[in-house]
Design an enzyme around this catalytic site. Sequence first.
Site, mmCIF file in Angstrom:
data_model
loop_
_atom_site.group_PDB
_atom_site.id
_atom_site.type_symbol
_atom_site.label_atom_id
_atom_site.label_comp_id
_atom_site.label_asym_id
_atom_site.label_seq_id
_atom_site.Cartn_x
_atom_site.Cartn_y
_atom_site.Cartn_z
ATOM 1 N N SER A 137 73.760 50.638 55.280
ATOM 2 C CA SER A 137 73.036 51.113 56.450
ATOM 3 C C SER A 137 72.258 52.367 56.090
ATOM 4 O O SER A 137 72.672 53.132 55.212
ATOM 5 C CB SER A 137 74.013 51.434 57.586
ATOM 6 O OG SER A 137 73.311 51.943 58.709
ATOM 7 N N TYR B 67 71.790 50.228 73.474
ATOM 8 C CA TYR B 67 72.026 49.930 74.884
ATOM 9 C C TYR B 67 73.046 50.875 75.530
ATOM 10 O O TYR B 67 73.447 50.660 76.679
ATOM 11 C CB TYR B 67 72.513 48.480 75.043
ATOM 12 C CG TYR B 67 71.510 47.446 74.586
ATOM 13 C CD1 TYR B 67 70.510 46.987 75.454
ATOM 14 C CD2 TYR B 67 71.556 46.920 73.304
ATOM 15 C CE1 TYR B 67 69.588 46.031 75.047
ATOM 16 C CE2 TYR B 67 70.631 45.965 72.886
ATOM 17 C CZ TYR B 67 69.652 45.533 73.749
ATOM 18 O OH TYR B 67 68.737 44.593 73.345
ATOM 19 N N ASP B 68 73.465 51.927 74.810
ATOM 20 C CA ASP B 68 74.503 52.825 75.333
ATOM 21 C C ASP B 68 74.223 53.354 76.742
ATOM 22 O O ASP B 68 75.142 53.428 77.566
ATOM 23 C CB ASP B 68 74.731 54.003 74.376
ATOM 24 C CG ASP B 68 75.477 53.618 73.111
ATOM 25 O OD1 ASP B 68 75.906 52.450 72.994
ATOM 26 O OD2 ASP B 68 75.641 54.483 72.227
ATOM 27 N N ASN C 72 71.509 54.179 58.833
ATOM 28 C CA ASN C 72 71.779 54.856 60.101
ATOM 29 C C ASN C 72 72.815 55.953 59.852
ATOM 30 O O ASN C 72 73.993 55.679 59.632
ATOM 31 C CB ASN C 72 72.298 53.824 61.120
ATOM 32 C CG ASN C 72 72.524 54.423 62.491
ATOM 33 O OD1 ASN C 72 72.863 55.597 62.621
ATOM 34 N ND2 ASN C 72 72.345 53.611 63.511
ATOM 35 N N ASP D 37 77.455 44.154 61.574
ATOM 36 C CA ASP D 37 76.405 43.632 62.431
ATOM 37 C C ASP D 37 76.968 43.710 63.836
ATOM 38 O O ASP D 37 78.110 43.308 64.083
ATOM 39 C CB ASP D 37 76.037 42.192 62.066
ATOM 40 C CG ASP D 37 74.734 41.767 62.753
ATOM 41 O OD1 ASP D 37 73.808 42.603 62.821
ATOM 42 O OD2 ASP D 37 74.647 40.634 63.220
ATOM 43 N N LYS E 94 74.217 57.916 61.815
ATOM 44 C CA LYS E 94 75.298 57.939 62.803
ATOM 45 C C LYS E 94 76.409 56.975 62.404
ATOM 46 O O LYS E 94 77.592 57.267 62.606
ATOM 47 C CB LYS E 94 74.756 57.589 64.193
ATOM 48 C CG LYS E 94 73.846 58.671 64.763
ATOM 49 C CD LYS E 94 73.295 58.292 66.126
ATOM 50 C CE LYS E 94 72.380 59.389 66.661
ATOM 51 N NZ LYS E 94 71.767 59.019 67.940
ATOM 52 N N LYS E 95 76.056 55.815 61.827
ATOM 53 C CA LYS E 95 77.084 54.869 61.380
ATOM 54 C C LYS E 95 77.894 55.458 60.222
ATOM 55 O O LYS E 95 79.112 55.286 60.150
ATOM 56 C CB LYS E 95 76.457 53.544 60.944
ATOM 57 C CG LYS E 95 75.980 52.669 62.090
ATOM 58 C CD LYS E 95 75.535 51.308 61.583
ATOM 59 C CE LYS E 95 74.980 50.444 62.706
ATOM 60 N NZ LYS E 95 74.588 49.104 62.232
ATOM 61 N N PHE F 243 72.918 55.484 71.213
ATOM 62 C CA PHE F 243 71.660 54.816 70.863
ATOM 63 C C PHE F 243 71.746 53.376 71.349
ATOM 64 O O PHE F 243 72.758 52.951 71.895
ATOM 65 C CB PHE F 243 71.406 54.895 69.343
ATOM 66 C CG PHE F 243 72.517 54.348 68.484
ATOM 67 C CD1 PHE F 243 72.490 53.036 68.034
ATOM 68 C CD2 PHE F 243 73.585 55.150 68.115
ATOM 69 C CE1 PHE F 243 73.511 52.535 67.247
ATOM 70 C CE2 PHE F 243 74.614 54.655 67.325
ATOM 71 C CZ PHE F 243 74.576 53.343 66.886
ATOM 72 N N ARG G 290 82.642 49.274 67.258
ATOM 73 C CA ARG G 290 82.588 49.566 65.829
ATOM 74 C C ARG G 290 83.822 50.356 65.402
ATOM 75 O O ARG G 290 84.389 50.108 64.342
ATOM 76 C CB ARG G 290 81.314 50.317 65.459
ATOM 77 C CG ARG G 290 81.085 50.399 63.944
ATOM 78 C CD ARG G 290 79.742 51.006 63.572
ATOM 79 N NE ARG G 290 78.657 50.211 64.103
ATOM 80 C CZ ARG G 290 77.879 50.584 65.135
ATOM 81 N NH1 ARG G 290 78.064 51.742 65.732
ATOM 82 N NH2 ARG G 290 76.922 49.806 65.563
#
Length: 200
Positions: free
Chosen positions: A8, A158-159, A10, A73, A12-13, A156, A185
């Site tokens: 990733s 649909y939060d 990202n 995913d 944040k991940k 981020f 997650r």
Amino acid sequence: MARVLVASRNAKKLKELRRILDEAGVSGIEIVGLADVPAYDEAPETGATFEENALAKARDGAAATGLPCVADDSGLEVDALNGMPGVLSARWSGRHGDDGANNALLLGQLGDVPDERRGARFVSACALVAPGAAAVVVRGEWPGVIGRKPVGEGGFGYDPLFFPDGGALSAAQLTPQDKDAASHRGRALRLLLPALGDLT
């Protein structure tokens, strides 16, 4: 120190997995992202399920770098839309990662759906592929409902529309720690902890 690639870009991940490892007391693992390794060809996400896409991404990362690779995913399944947007969540509006457009389209599609039929869940499939070991794939789900307008500044995707377990706060209003403790997650990554621990 075992280096583990998270497939990733990202940030944040990456932070989320580091926090979960720290909270679980798992040491001896250095988490690196795609920005930290030489670029390689990433196959498009063409799987019909979250699990298929996560496993494909993890296999690509492990094969390209020789490092154990974690990939996830994830997306949103809405009951009134027969589980859609599902694996298409990030590109539901036709433009990948356009959170505002994705949220606006979802709200439009659910405009006349009554509150009691707005059930949904966030789903995350996480895969770990390590050279010489069997692949591990786990799934975490976070049930909730879709609100009628975006609420909150955090998170981020649909939060801002997702109210976990039908509560009063949207996922975008939760602290990072509260979100980790409950999220799809976070649940999936905690299921991966035993396999990650085996790498050290």
